[in-house]
Design a protein around this motif. Structure first.
Motif, PDB file in Angstrom:
ATOM      1  N   UNK A   4       0.838  -1.192   0.000  1.00 14.91           N
ATOM      2  CA  UNK A   4       0.000   0.000   0.000  1.00 14.91           C
ATOM      3  C   UNK A   4       0.880   1.251   0.000  1.00 14.91           C
ATOM      4  N   UNK A   5       0.357   2.342  -0.534  1.00 14.44           N
ATOM      5  CA  UNK A   5       1.053   3.619  -0.423  1.00 14.44           C
ATOM      6  C   UNK A   5       1.207   3.945   1.059  1.00 14.44           C
ATOM      7  N   UNK A   6       2.433   4.247   1.475  1.00 17.26           N
ATOM      8  CA  UNK A   6       2.696   4.442   2.907  1.00 17.26           C
ATOM      9  C   UNK A   6       2.024   5.689   3.459  1.00 17.26           C
ATOM     10  N   UNK A   7       2.138   6.781   2.738  1.00 26.61           N
ATOM     11  CA  UNK A   7       1.653   8.094   3.194  1.00 26.61           C
ATOM     12  C   UNK A   7       1.127   8.823   1.975  1.00 26.61           C
ATOM     13  N   UNK A   8      -0.172   8.894   1.842  1.00 24.09           N
ATOM     14  CA  UNK A   8      -0.767   9.448   0.625  1.00 24.09           C
ATOM     15  C   UNK A   8      -0.339  10.890   0.395  1.00 24.09           C
ATOM     16  N   UNK A   9      -0.273  11.695   1.451  1.00 20.15           N
ATOM     17  CA  UNK A   9       0.130  13.095   1.282  1.00 20.15           C
ATOM     18  C   UNK A   9       1.565  13.182   0.780  1.00 20.15           C
ATOM     19  N   UNK A  10       2.457  12.402   1.381  1.00 25.12           N
ATOM     20  CA  UNK A  10       3.851  12.403   0.944  1.00 25.12           C
ATOM     21  C   UNK A  10       4.020  11.860  -0.462  1.00 25.12           C
ATOM     22  N   UNK A  11       3.233  10.849  -0.781  1.00 25.74           N
ATOM     23  CA  UNK A  11       3.235  10.252  -2.126  1.00 25.74           C
ATOM     24  C   UNK A  11       2.786  11.278  -3.158  1.00 25.74           C
ATOM     25  N   UNK A  12       1.729  12.021  -2.845  1.00 21.82           N
ATOM     26  CA  UNK A  12       1.259  13.055  -3.773  1.00 21.82           C
ATOM     27  C   UNK A  12       2.289  14.170  -3.940  1.00 21.82           C
ATOM     28  N   UNK A  13       2.880  14.600  -2.840  1.00 23.56           N
ATOM     29  CA  UNK A  13       3.913  15.637  -2.929  1.00 23.56           C
ATOM     30  C   UNK A  13       5.084  15.163  -3.786  1.00 23.56           C
ATOM     31  N   UNK A  14       5.490  13.921  -3.573  1.00 21.64           N
ATOM     32  CA  UNK A  14       6.563  13.324  -4.366  1.00 21.64           C
ATOM     33  C   UNK A  14       6.229  13.355  -5.851  1.00 21.64           C
ATOM     34  N   UNK A  15       5.065  12.858  -6.197  1.00 23.18           N
ATOM     35  CA  UNK A  15       4.697  12.789  -7.622  1.00 23.18           C
ATOM     36  C   UNK A  15       4.462  14.177  -8.210  1.00 23.18           C
ATOM     37  N   UNK A  16       3.965  15.107  -7.412  1.00 22.86           N
ATOM     38  CA  UNK A  16       3.823  16.477  -7.906  1.00 22.86           C
ATOM     39  C   UNK A  16       5.187  17.030  -8.326  1.00 22.86           C
ATOM     40  N   UNK A  17       6.188  16.768  -7.519  1.00 23.78           N
ATOM     41  CA  UNK A  17       7.529  17.291  -7.812  1.00 23.78           C
ATOM     42  C   UNK A  17       8.153  16.581  -9.014  1.00 23.78           C
ATOM     43  N   UNK A  18       8.038  15.269  -9.038  1.00 20.95           N
ATOM     44  CA  UNK A  18       8.647  14.506 -10.132  1.00 20.95           C
ATOM     45  C   UNK A  18       7.982  14.837 -11.464  1.00 20.95           C
ATOM     46  N   UNK A  19       6.667  14.896 -11.480  1.00 15.13           N
ATOM     47  CA  UNK A  19       5.986  15.209 -12.738  1.00 15.13           C
ATOM     48  C   UNK A  19       6.254  16.654 -13.149  1.00 15.13           C
ATOM     49  N   UNK A  20       6.365  17.557 -12.181  1.00 16.85           N
ATOM     50  CA  UNK A  20       6.693  18.942 -12.522  1.00 16.85           C
ATOM     51  C   UNK A  20       8.058  19.021 -13.196  1.00 16.85           C
ATOM     52  N   UNK A  21       9.012  18.232 -12.688  1.00 12.26           N
ATOM     53  CA  UNK A  21      10.358  18.265 -13.234  1.00 12.26           C
ATOM     54  C   UNK A  21      10.459  17.621 -14.616  1.00 12.26           C
ATOM     55  N   UNK A  22       9.642  16.586 -14.866  1.00 10.11           N
ATOM     56  CA  UNK A  22       9.857  15.795 -16.073  1.00 10.11           C
ATOM     57  C   UNK A  22       8.655  15.684 -17.006  1.00 10.11           C
ATOM     58  N   UNK A  23       7.574  16.388 -16.697  1.00  7.03           N
ATOM     59  CA  UNK A  23       6.396  16.303 -17.568  1.00  7.03           C
ATOM     60  C   UNK A  23       6.718  16.693 -19.007  1.00  7.03           C
ATOM     61  N   UNK A  24       7.616  17.649 -19.166  1.00  5.58           N
ATOM     62  CA  UNK A  24       7.918  18.152 -20.499  1.00  5.58           C
ATOM     63  C   UNK A  24       8.855  17.291 -21.307  1.00  5.58           C
ATOM     64  N   UNK A  25       9.381  16.217 -20.718  1.00  7.19           N
ATOM     65  CA  UNK A  25      10.307  15.353 -21.455  1.00  7.19           C
ATOM     66  C   UNK A  25       9.577  14.088 -21.906  1.00  7.19           C
ATOM     67  N   UNK A  26       9.393  13.896 -23.195  1.00  8.15           N
ATOM     68  CA  UNK A  26       8.603  12.762 -23.681  1.00  8.15           C
ATOM     69  C   UNK A  26       9.244  11.409 -23.442  1.00  8.15           C
ATOM     70  N   UNK A  27      10.508  11.387 -23.008  1.00  6.98           N
ATOM     71  CA  UNK A  27      11.179  10.113 -22.752  1.00  6.98           C
ATOM     72  C   UNK A  27      11.062   9.641 -21.313  1.00  6.98           C
ATOM     73  N   UNK A  28      10.320  10.383 -20.476  1.00  6.24           N
ATOM     74  CA  UNK A  28      10.123   9.973 -19.086  1.00  6.24           C
ATOM     75  C   UNK A  28       8.728   9.380 -18.925  1.00  6.24           C
ATOM     76  N   UNK A  29       8.688   8.204 -18.295  1.00  9.63           N
ATOM     77  CA  UNK A  29       7.449   7.467 -18.073  1.00  9.63           C
ATOM     78  C   UNK A  29       7.260   7.281 -16.573  1.00  9.63           C
ATOM     79  N   UNK A  30       6.021   7.349 -16.128  1.00  9.52           N
ATOM     80  CA  UNK A  30       5.718   7.398 -14.699  1.00  9.52           C
ATOM     81  C   UNK A  30       4.921   6.165 -14.287  1.00  9.52           C
TER      82      UNK A  30
END
Length: 312
Positions: free
Chosen positions: A113-139
């Motif tokens: 299970x996701x350990x901490x939903x708030x922390x998980x969301x913050x993590x993914x917000x940051x990662x997607x913000x950093x790499x959303x514009x690169x078509x070679x990154x998959x999530x």
């Protein structure tokens, strides 16, 4: 390496993923920062980038890989380590690699299970913000979500897709249920239409010693969804002296028959494979090892069989 007669399947769209996992020596289930083999917690961005350049170049030149799967967790991303760790991502991208970034839960949790939903969301917000514009990154929202029922897993992934609607669905990799061990449920879920799927498949999951048995096992886990599926973890012992490429002797051993069946099927169906692990110290499955500032191959026949599965 003659192909077995395999069940018919429509041409797949994932053969462009010829990959390896770069993993933490402790495994990617850790309670703090996830630190792939060869990196250290004190490394700066430039040090990570330089070290990663050697590793990535090794994966490309020795194996023919074009995809790197890297682990994250909230502790790594929601901290100072992310600034340095991004050097590994940037190195792979600068070398023209695709990158699959996947979330691992903490070792002390390890309940699927996701350990901490708030922390998980913050993590993914940051990662997607950093790499959303690169078509070679998959999530990949989560690795091995075995704690969820199919419906609850689809619901969690649907929420991820809604929160990150700027990410094209074709760049989102949804793990199969259980230990990523079956994609038929997520493949059929209309809420996940348009996403890629990921499957894990290992030889220690059964005791079969024939390619035919392993082919049947894998085929059942894929159902009719090969065209969307990347096998983003599959591996076998590479430091124990096994030979993987002799078709006459692939049957008769659990791991040689398993690896032959897996790579025969992915080649026939033009599916992507991301080997576990490309590099991880202390892991008998590791297909390479560190050598100076680069890598060396642990089992040439294993490399040849993997490349066969990649369609090379």
């Amino acid at each position: 390496m003659p192909l077995l007669t395999l069940p018919a399947e429509a041409s797949a769209a994932t053969s462009g993923f010829r990959g390896v996992n770069w993993a933490d020596a402790r495994d990617n289930y850790v309670d703090g920062w996830v630190i792939p083999t060869g990196l250290t917690a004190s490394d700066s961005y430039s040090t990570v980038r330089t070290k990663a350049d050697g590793v990535v170049t090794g994966f490309q030149n020795l194996l023919g890989a074009n995809t790197l799967r890297l682990p994250i967790n909230p502790q790594s991303v929601n901290s100072a380590w992310w600034t340095a760790y991004k050097g590994a991502f940037d190195s792979a991208l600068a070398h023209g690699m695709k990158v699959i970034v996947s979330y691992w839960e903490a070792d002390t949790s390890k309940n699927g299970l996701v350990d901490d939903t708030a922390g998980w969301n913050t993590m993914w917000d940051r990662v997607t913000s950093d790499f959303a514009g690169n078509p070679n990154v998959y999530f990949e929202p989560m690795n091995e979500p075995f704690g969820y029922s199919l419906s609850s897993w689809v619901s969690l992934c649907s929420g991820w897709l809604a929160r990150h609607s700027n990410i094209p669905r074709g760049r989102v990799v949804i793990s199969g249920t259980g230990y990523n061990d079956n994609v038929t449920g997520v493949g059929a879920a209309t809420a996940l239409t348009g996403t890629l799927l990921s499957l894990h498949f290992y030889g220690f999951w059964a005791s079969d010693t024939t390619r035919a048995a392993w082919t049947a096992n894998l085929t059942d886990r894929l159902g009719s969804y090969s065209a969307r599926t990347i096998i983003d973890e599959a591996g076998a012992p590479m430091t124990t002296g096994l030979t993987y490429t002799n078709g006459a002797t692939q049957d008769g051993n659990v791991f040689t028959s398993y690896f032959a069946a897996t790579t025969d099927l992915t080649r026939a169906r033009q599916m992507g494979v991301v080997y576990w692990p490309g590099l991880r110290s202390g892991d008998t499955y590791s297909i390479t090892r560190q050598s100076g500032s680069g890598l060396a191959v642990n089992n040439a026949s294993g490399v040849a069989q993997l490349r066969w599965g990649w369609g090379l």
